[in-house]
Design a protein around this motif. Structure first.
Motif, PDB file in Angstrom:
ATOM      1  N   GLU A 274     -57.996  -6.173 -31.730  1.00  0.00           N
ATOM      2  CA  GLU A 274     -57.235  -4.599 -31.124  1.00  0.00           C
ATOM      3  C   GLU A 274     -56.750  -3.910 -29.727  1.00  0.00           C
ATOM      4  O   GLU A 274     -57.657  -3.495 -29.018  1.00  0.00           O
ATOM      5  N   VAL A 275     -55.755  -4.690 -29.527  1.00  0.00           N
ATOM      6  CA  VAL A 275     -55.092  -4.555 -28.083  1.00  0.00           C
ATOM      7  C   VAL A 275     -55.058  -3.278 -28.141  1.00  0.00           C
ATOM      8  O   VAL A 275     -53.658  -3.303 -28.962  1.00  0.00           O
ATOM      9  N   GLN A 276     -55.292  -2.185 -27.194  1.00  0.00           N
ATOM     10  CA  GLN A 276     -53.963  -0.845 -27.896  1.00  0.00           C
ATOM     11  C   GLN A 276     -52.864  -1.169 -26.940  1.00  0.00           C
ATOM     12  O   GLN A 276     -52.832  -1.513 -24.988  1.00  0.00           O
ATOM     13  N   PRO A 277     -52.193  -0.043 -26.381  1.00  0.00           N
ATOM     14  CA  PRO A 277     -50.517  -0.805 -26.098  1.00  0.00           C
ATOM     15  C   PRO A 277     -50.432   0.307 -24.963  1.00  0.00           C
ATOM     16  O   PRO A 277     -51.626   1.547 -24.788  1.00  0.00           O
ATOM     17  N   PRO A 278     -50.040   0.040 -23.367  1.00  0.00           N
ATOM     18  CA  PRO A 278     -50.554   1.681 -22.430  1.00  0.00           C
ATOM     19  C   PRO A 278     -50.219   2.273 -22.351  1.00  0.00           C
ATOM     20  O   PRO A 278     -48.607   2.563 -23.750  1.00  0.00           O
ATOM     21  N   PRO A 279     -49.743   3.177 -21.973  1.00  0.00           N
ATOM     22  CA  PRO A 279     -49.496   4.494 -22.597  1.00  0.00           C
ATOM     23  C   PRO A 279     -48.258   4.851 -21.927  1.00  0.00           C
ATOM     24  O   PRO A 279     -47.337   5.742 -22.464  1.00  0.00           O
ATOM     25  N   TYR A 280     -47.729   3.513 -21.023  1.00  0.00           N
ATOM     26  CA  TYR A 280     -46.218   4.408 -20.065  1.00  0.00           C
ATOM     27  C   TYR A 280     -45.422   3.223 -21.312  1.00  0.00           C
ATOM     28  O   TYR A 280     -45.799   1.614 -21.602  1.00  0.00           O
ATOM     29  N   ASP A 281     -44.313   3.064 -21.163  1.00  0.00           N
ATOM     30  CA  ASP A 281     -43.420   1.889 -21.608  1.00  0.00           C
ATOM     31  C   ASP A 281     -43.032   0.992 -19.869  1.00  0.00           C
ATOM     32  O   ASP A 281     -42.719   1.413 -18.945  1.00  0.00           O
ATOM     33  N   ASP A 282     -42.933  -0.145 -20.564  1.00  0.00           N
ATOM     34  CA  ASP A 282     -42.720  -1.204 -19.329  1.00  0.00           C
ATOM     35  C   ASP A 282     -41.812  -1.347 -19.370  1.00  0.00           C
ATOM     36  O   ASP A 282     -40.761  -2.310 -19.492  1.00  0.00           O
ATOM     37  N   VAL A 283     -40.575  -0.267 -18.123  1.00  0.00           N
ATOM     38  CA  VAL A 283     -39.045  -1.223 -18.150  1.00  0.00           C
ATOM     39  C   VAL A 283     -38.731  -2.272 -17.525  1.00  0.00           C
ATOM     40  O   VAL A 283     -37.960  -2.272 -17.314  1.00  0.00           O
ATOM     41  N   ASP A 284     -39.545  -2.780 -16.426  1.00  0.00           N
ATOM     42  CA  ASP A 284     -39.087  -3.480 -16.002  1.00  0.00           C
ATOM     43  C   ASP A 284     -39.122  -5.119 -17.214  1.00  0.00           C
ATOM     44  O   ASP A 284     -38.930  -6.462 -16.729  1.00  0.00           O
ATOM     45  N   LYS A 285     -40.358  -5.204 -17.831  1.00  0.00           N
ATOM     46  CA  LYS A 285     -40.719  -6.482 -19.228  1.00  0.00           C
ATOM     47  C   LYS A 285     -39.015  -6.743 -19.482  1.00  0.00           C
ATOM     48  O   LYS A 285     -39.471  -8.517 -19.319  1.00  0.00           O
ATOM     49  N   GLU A 286     -38.159  -6.256 -19.525  1.00  0.00           N
ATOM     50  CA  GLU A 286     -37.203  -6.882 -20.564  1.00  0.00           C
ATOM     51  C   GLU A 286     -35.862  -7.769 -19.366  1.00  0.00           C
ATOM     52  O   GLU A 286     -34.816  -8.054 -19.913  1.00  0.00           O
ATOM     53  N   ASN A 287     -36.400  -7.445 -17.920  1.00  0.00           N
ATOM     54  CA  ASN A 287     -35.570  -8.172 -16.881  1.00  0.00           C
ATOM     55  C   ASN A 287     -36.418  -8.734 -16.669  1.00  0.00           C
ATOM     56  O   ASN A 287     -36.251  -9.704 -15.368  1.00  0.00           O
ATOM     57  N   LEU A 288     -37.568  -9.277 -16.326  1.00  0.00           N
ATOM     58  CA  LEU A 288     -37.953 -10.607 -16.159  1.00  0.00           C
ATOM     59  C   LEU A 288     -36.884 -11.869 -16.384  1.00  0.00           C
ATOM     60  O   LEU A 288     -37.338 -12.602 -15.546  1.00  0.00           O
ATOM     61  N   ARG A 289     -36.676 -11.714 -17.294  1.00  0.00           N
ATOM     62  CA  ARG A 289     -35.370 -13.112 -17.088  1.00  0.00           C
ATOM     63  C   ARG A 289     -34.663 -13.052 -15.915  1.00  0.00           C
ATOM     64  O   ARG A 289     -34.097 -14.912 -15.813  1.00  0.00           O
ATOM     65  N   ASP A 290     -33.678 -11.955 -14.981  1.00  0.00           N
ATOM     66  CA  ASP A 290     -32.881 -12.512 -14.944  1.00  0.00           C
ATOM     67  C   ASP A 290     -33.844 -12.437 -13.392  1.00  0.00           C
ATOM     68  O   ASP A 290     -34.080 -11.134 -12.762  1.00  0.00           O
ATOM     69  N   PRO A 291     -33.469 -13.279 -12.406  1.00  0.00           N
ATOM     70  CA  PRO A 291     -34.142 -12.960 -10.923  1.00  0.00           C
ATOM     71  C   PRO A 291     -32.941 -12.052  -9.853  1.00  0.00           C
ATOM     72  O   PRO A 291     -34.397 -11.977  -8.909  1.00  0.00           O
TER      73      PRO A 291
END
Length: 411
Positions: free
Chosen positions: A128-145
């Motif tokens: 049971e991995v709990q999600p972090p309390p904040y939103d990872d805003v950089d995760k969706e842009n990892l593929r854009d160099p």
């Protein structure tokens, strides 16, 4: 008033083929030269290395060399039968053994050691991995160099640490020929220059910072104040712009009040006074970052930019840190648009709690309430345009309502 003239906007401006293959009788054969290390193509069985075919051939050749006769197939079969009978006799002499079924049942009946309760709890925690309390805003842009999302958090943390090196204190009492009103008029003129040349907002913020840091270390006379402002914009444009304006453009906007040598001499003087360390953290960079973390729309970001740009003309805001000023402007814009308050995501990325921004929010809201000076119209006129969503016309928060929210810690 400092003269401003509009100028024209500057316009920047064999694969090698695969080795040939020959198709013959439905099979493909790759060409191989006889001079290659492997020699010409050889036929072999797929499992040739796993069999004892080579060993049998070697034994036959050795027997031929010694003059012996090759063994016939019948004698080989008889020898195999004799070996099999010997193996059966050895198994019978070894005595009776337990059947396989009993062995399997014995294995099944072995008692299992009970797991410790602590180990089960650890396994449950891993599952049971709990999600972090904040939103990872950089995760969706990892593929854009080009966005450098993997380094964004570290970059802004580094910029926030550098703020301690560029702390400003009151310097106007050290300037015998200047006052606060002159500085405000200069910044108002610099805003118009930024619009005429269509420069980035980061260039404007950096130029104002360079002026403040220079005045904190050197004395400037009234007649060279405009030269200081135009040269600061030139340095900031070289630092931030892709195609900065040339020296003649800055001489033109100053109405040819200065010579080319004077501007170049002021540029050298500013850089030496600041020891060439001009990478000063500015509030506009933090504001764009924090607005992205809050997932605010462009209109809300523009409102926060308007509040932040008004502070450039105010002398009493020069000693505020850029990151804290940006966070306070964004929070006030969110409350003016009724879009919520401070979230765990903003607290994580900014490093500020909502209580850290209370006093600065009060001052910013009072700044919006204050009557504008007739000589300082550039920022308000700029953000009253439709391009900027006419955010300058949005009324500020009611002071009593803001105080109630601050007491309840609901912002």
């Amino acid at each position: 008033m400092l003269p401003v003239s509009k100028t024209k906007s500057l316009q920047p401006e064999t694969f090698e083929k695969e080795p040939s293959k020959i198709e013959k009788d439905g099979d493909l054969h790759i060409k191989r030269s006889p001079s290659s290390p492997q020699g010409g193509p050889k036929k072999r069985s797929a499992f040739e290395d796993l069999t004892n075919a080579k060993q049998n051939q070697a034994q036959v050749q050795v027997s031929k060399r010694k003059g012996g006769k090759s063994v016939s197939k019948k004698t080989q079969k008889s020898s195999v039968r004799q070996e099999a009978l010997k193996n059966d006799e050895n198994l019978k002499s070894a005595g009776p053994k337990a059947p396989r079924e009993h062995l399997d049942s014995a294995k099944e009946k072995k008692p299992k050691t009970p797991e410790a309760p602590e180990e089960k709890a650890d396994v449950d925690k891993l599952v049971e991995v709990q999600p972090p309390p904040y939103d990872d805003v950089d995760k969706e842009n990892l593929r854009d160099p080009f966005l450098n999302a993997i380094y964004a958090k570290d970059i802004f943390d580094y910029m926030k640490d550098r703020e301690e090196k560029f702390v400003l204190k009151g310097y106007m009492e050290k300037q015998p020929d200047l006052n606060i009103e002159m500085r405000a008029i200069l910044v108002d003129w610099m805003v118009e220059v930024q619009e005429n040349f269509e420069l980035n907002h980061e260039t404007l913020y950096l130029a104002v910072k360079l002026v403040d840091h220079y005045l904190a270390k050197a004395v400037c006379m009234r007649e060279t104040l405009q030269l200081l402002g135009s040269t600061a914009i030139l340095i900031a444009a070289k630092f931030d712009e892709r195609c900065p304006p040339c020296v003649d453009d800055f001489l033109y906007i100053c109405d040819d009040a200065y010579q080319r040598e004077e501007l170049l001499s002021m540029e050298v003087n500013i850089l030496r006074t600041l020891q060439f360390d001009i990478n000063v953290p500015v509030a506009y960079r933090f504001l764009r970052r924090y607005a992205k973390c809050a997932r605010a729309n462009l209109e809300t970001l523009t409102l926060a930019r308007y509040i932040c740009e008004l502070t450039l003309q105010e002398y009493e805001f020069i000693w505020e840190s850029a990151s804290k000023l940006a966070a306070s402007c964004l929070l006030l814009a969110l409350k003016m648009k009724d879009l919520g308050g401070w979230t765990p995501t903003l607290q994580y990325y900014t490093g500020y709690q909502v209580t850290d921004l209370h006093s600065l929010m009060r001052r910013l809201n009072l700044l919006l309430y204050s009557k504008p000076d007739e000589r300082l119209k550039a920022v308000r006129y700029k953000y009253a345009h439709k391009v900027f969503f006419e955010v300058a016309k949005i009324p500020p928060l009611d002071v009593l309502k803001l105080e109630e929210q601050l007491k309840l810690n609901t912002v």
